[in-house]
Design an enzyme around this catalytic site. Sequence first.
Site, PDB file in Angstrom:
ATOM      1  N   LYS A   1      -2.015  67.099  -4.304  1.00 21.47           N
ATOM      2  CA  LYS A   1      -0.659  66.614  -4.154  1.00 21.47           C
ATOM      3  C   LYS A   1      -0.161  66.411  -5.562  1.00 21.47           C
ATOM      4  CE  LYS A   1      -2.034  62.392  -1.800  1.00 21.47           C
ATOM      5  NZ  LYS A   1      -2.380  62.334  -0.702  1.00 21.47           N
TER       6      LYS A   1
ATOM      7  N   LYS B   1      -9.663  71.279  -4.618  1.00 25.36           N
ATOM      8  CA  LYS B   1      -9.281  71.098  -4.176  1.00 25.36           C
ATOM      9  C   LYS B   1      -8.077  71.321  -4.250  1.00 25.36           C
ATOM     10  CE  LYS B   1      -8.986  66.686  -3.872  1.00 25.36           C
ATOM     11  NZ  LYS B   1      -9.024  65.239  -3.595  1.00 25.36           N
TER      12      LYS B   1
ATOM     13  N   LYS C   1     -10.280  60.790 -11.627  1.00 24.01           N
ATOM     14  CA  LYS C   1      -8.313  59.851 -12.136  1.00 24.01           C
ATOM     15  C   LYS C   1      -8.686  59.544 -13.873  1.00 24.01           C
ATOM     16  CE  LYS C   1      -6.971  60.240  -7.877  1.00 24.01           C
ATOM     17  NZ  LYS C   1      -5.925  59.010  -6.826  1.00 24.01           N
TER      18      LYS C   1
HETATM   19  P1  TYM Z   1      -5.871  60.968   0.152  1.00 22.72           P
HETATM   20  O1  TYM Z   1      -4.494  60.456   0.640  1.00 22.72           O
HETATM   21  O2  TYM Z   1      -6.176  61.320  -1.191  1.00 22.72           O
HETATM   22  O3  TYM Z   1      -6.471  62.120   1.117  1.00 22.72           O
HETATM   23  C1  TYM Z   1      -5.975  61.739   2.591  1.00 22.72           C
HETATM   24  C2  TYM Z   1      -7.064  62.188   3.704  1.00 22.72           C
HETATM   25  O4  TYM Z   1      -6.932  64.369   3.372  1.00 22.72           O
HETATM   26  C3  TYM Z   1      -8.282  64.844   2.988  1.00 22.72           C
HETATM   27  N1  TYM Z   1      -7.714  65.426   2.130  1.00 22.72           N
HETATM   28  C4  TYM Z   1      -8.392  66.503   2.073  1.00 22.72           C
HETATM   29  N2  TYM Z   1      -9.007  67.225   2.945  1.00 22.72           N
HETATM   30  C5  TYM Z   1      -9.013  68.543   2.376  1.00 22.72           C
HETATM   31  N3  TYM Z   1      -8.752  69.665   2.151  1.00 22.72           N
HETATM   32  C6  TYM Z   1      -7.966  68.942   0.797  1.00 22.72           C
HETATM   33  N4  TYM Z   1      -7.414  69.606  -0.136  1.00 22.72           N
HETATM   34  C7  TYM Z   1      -7.825  67.239   0.877  1.00 22.72           C
HETATM   35  N5  TYM Z   1      -7.391  66.832   0.100  1.00 22.72           N
HETATM   36  C8  TYM Z   1      -6.928  65.713   0.824  1.00 22.72           C
HETATM   37  C9  TYM Z   1      -8.739  63.859   2.156  1.00 22.72           C
HETATM   38  O5  TYM Z   1     -10.332  63.216   1.984  1.00 22.72           O
HETATM   39  C10 TYM Z   1      -8.493  62.253   2.842  1.00 22.72           C
HETATM   40  O6  TYM Z   1      -9.457  62.392   3.761  1.00 22.72           O
HETATM   41  N6  TYM Z   1      -8.687  56.638  -0.572  1.00 22.72           N
HETATM   42  C11 TYM Z   1      -7.881  57.150   0.233  1.00 22.72           C
HETATM   43  C12 TYM Z   1      -7.053  57.085   1.271  1.00 22.72           C
HETATM   44  C13 TYM Z   1      -7.809  56.178   1.828  1.00 22.72           C
HETATM   45  C14 TYM Z   1      -9.397  55.984   3.033  1.00 22.72           C
HETATM   46  C15 TYM Z   1      -9.231  54.118   3.598  1.00 22.72           C
HETATM   47  C16 TYM Z   1      -9.595  56.807   3.560  1.00 22.72           C
HETATM   48  C17 TYM Z   1      -8.147  54.387   1.646  1.00 22.72           C
HETATM   49  N7  TYM Z   1      -8.706  53.802   2.603  1.00 22.72           N
HETATM   50  C18 TYM Z   1     -10.610  54.443   4.420  1.00 22.72           C
HETATM   51  C19 TYM Z   1     -10.576  56.756   5.172  1.00 22.72           C
HETATM   52  C20 TYM Z   1     -10.720  55.098   5.000  1.00 22.72           C
HETATM   53  C21 TYM Z   1      -7.199  58.851  -0.291  1.00 22.72           C
HETATM   54  O7  TYM Z   1      -7.301  58.527  -1.267  1.00 22.72           O
HETATM   55  O8  TYM Z   1      -6.986  60.024   0.614  1.00 22.72           O
END
Ligand code: TYM
Length: 336
Positions: A202, A199, A117
């Site tokens: 978005k 991956k 990032k």
């Molecule tokens: P975020 O918002 O980037 O993604 C949310 C969830 O989606 C999963 N994910 C994917 N899984 C499979 N293939 C993909 N291409 C893909 N892109 C995203 C991510 O692994 C995630 O599970 N920091 C985290 C949000 C967060 C969080 C937490 C998660 C904040 N606090 C506490 C778990 C526990 C994030 O930015 O996810």
Amino acid sequence: METATPKKVIFSAVQPSGTITLGNYLGAIKNWVTMQDDYRCIFALADLHTITVRQDPAAFRRHSLEAYALFLACGIDPKKNPFFLQSQVHTHAELAWILNCYTQFGELSRMTQFKDKSAKHADNINAGLFTYPSLMAADILLYQSDLVPVGADQKQHLELARNIAERFNGAYSPTFTVPEPYIPKVGAKIMSLQEPTRKMSKSDENANSYIAVLDKPDDILRKFKRAITDSEARVHFAPEKEGVNNLMGIYSSITGLTNEQIEVEFEGKGYGDFKVRVAEAVIEELRPVQERYSQLISDKEYLEQCYTEGAQQALSISIRTLNKVMKKIGFLPKKF
Ligand code: TYM
């Protein structure tokens, strides 16, 4: 007399940063929905995490409400388990600050997401981007979570949360449950349709590389038809066939079929047929979600009521952990 064993606690969150993709859906949300009855689930929109990248205020507000409605449309039931906005439960930011003081600079520097990032947003490498994993650890540890269902990209952050919990427990006395990652066997890493070694994300500038949960059926079909595959024209799983593997993974997480069963289904058929079938499966999976979403998004009052109740419940659970932590550290007790 038999006593019921308490349900295990699950915590997870997704950032409400605009588009929710098929990667988020298959890697996270779809699994959350199936866990709601068997576990004590606590889910959040991680909107404090979202401001590590600059947001337009009006768009940010809209995206947060849309993401909330979309999760309900996917099947998250806020009456069963709290589902709230992280920014509305003050314990998250407070514990995050405390955990920052129990997290090492070196540990945060090793986070691959921080490296990626900061390369991408070189003009805004803010301290929040760096300490983002301590906030994520606070989210998880506040609820004494046993399991955290996430996609594979969050595994490193989760390992750090475990280390922080163990460090704190060791320095004082057992305070936090040490959480385990819960990464699905299929769907944990949905790849970009245009560059299948990366991956699905978005934040990708090329909208053909991801499927948004709210994409129209025609767009979904078009994007799958354009998905990058290879020149072999045979549907089978092999390490070097990243594009085909990814489509098989998507198809498998929706239909429940194994790779072998998928290979049999498409024997003698080319990629054209395969891509159309995968697109149809995705369209059918998302259709009811899209229908429910269009009803929910027009009922702002209901959404507000759900996220307010969710925040109230989350606060009453998480404040207990925060108080315990503050007492152990040695802060004077509040007398008001
Ligand atoms: P975020 O918002 O980037 O993604 C949310 C969830 O989606 C999963 N994910 C994917 N899984 C499979 N293939 C993909 N291409 C893909 N892109 C995203 C991510 O692994 C995630 O599970 N920091 C985290 C949000 C967060 C969080 C937490 C998660 C904040 N606090 C506490 C778990 C526990 C994030 O930015 O996810």
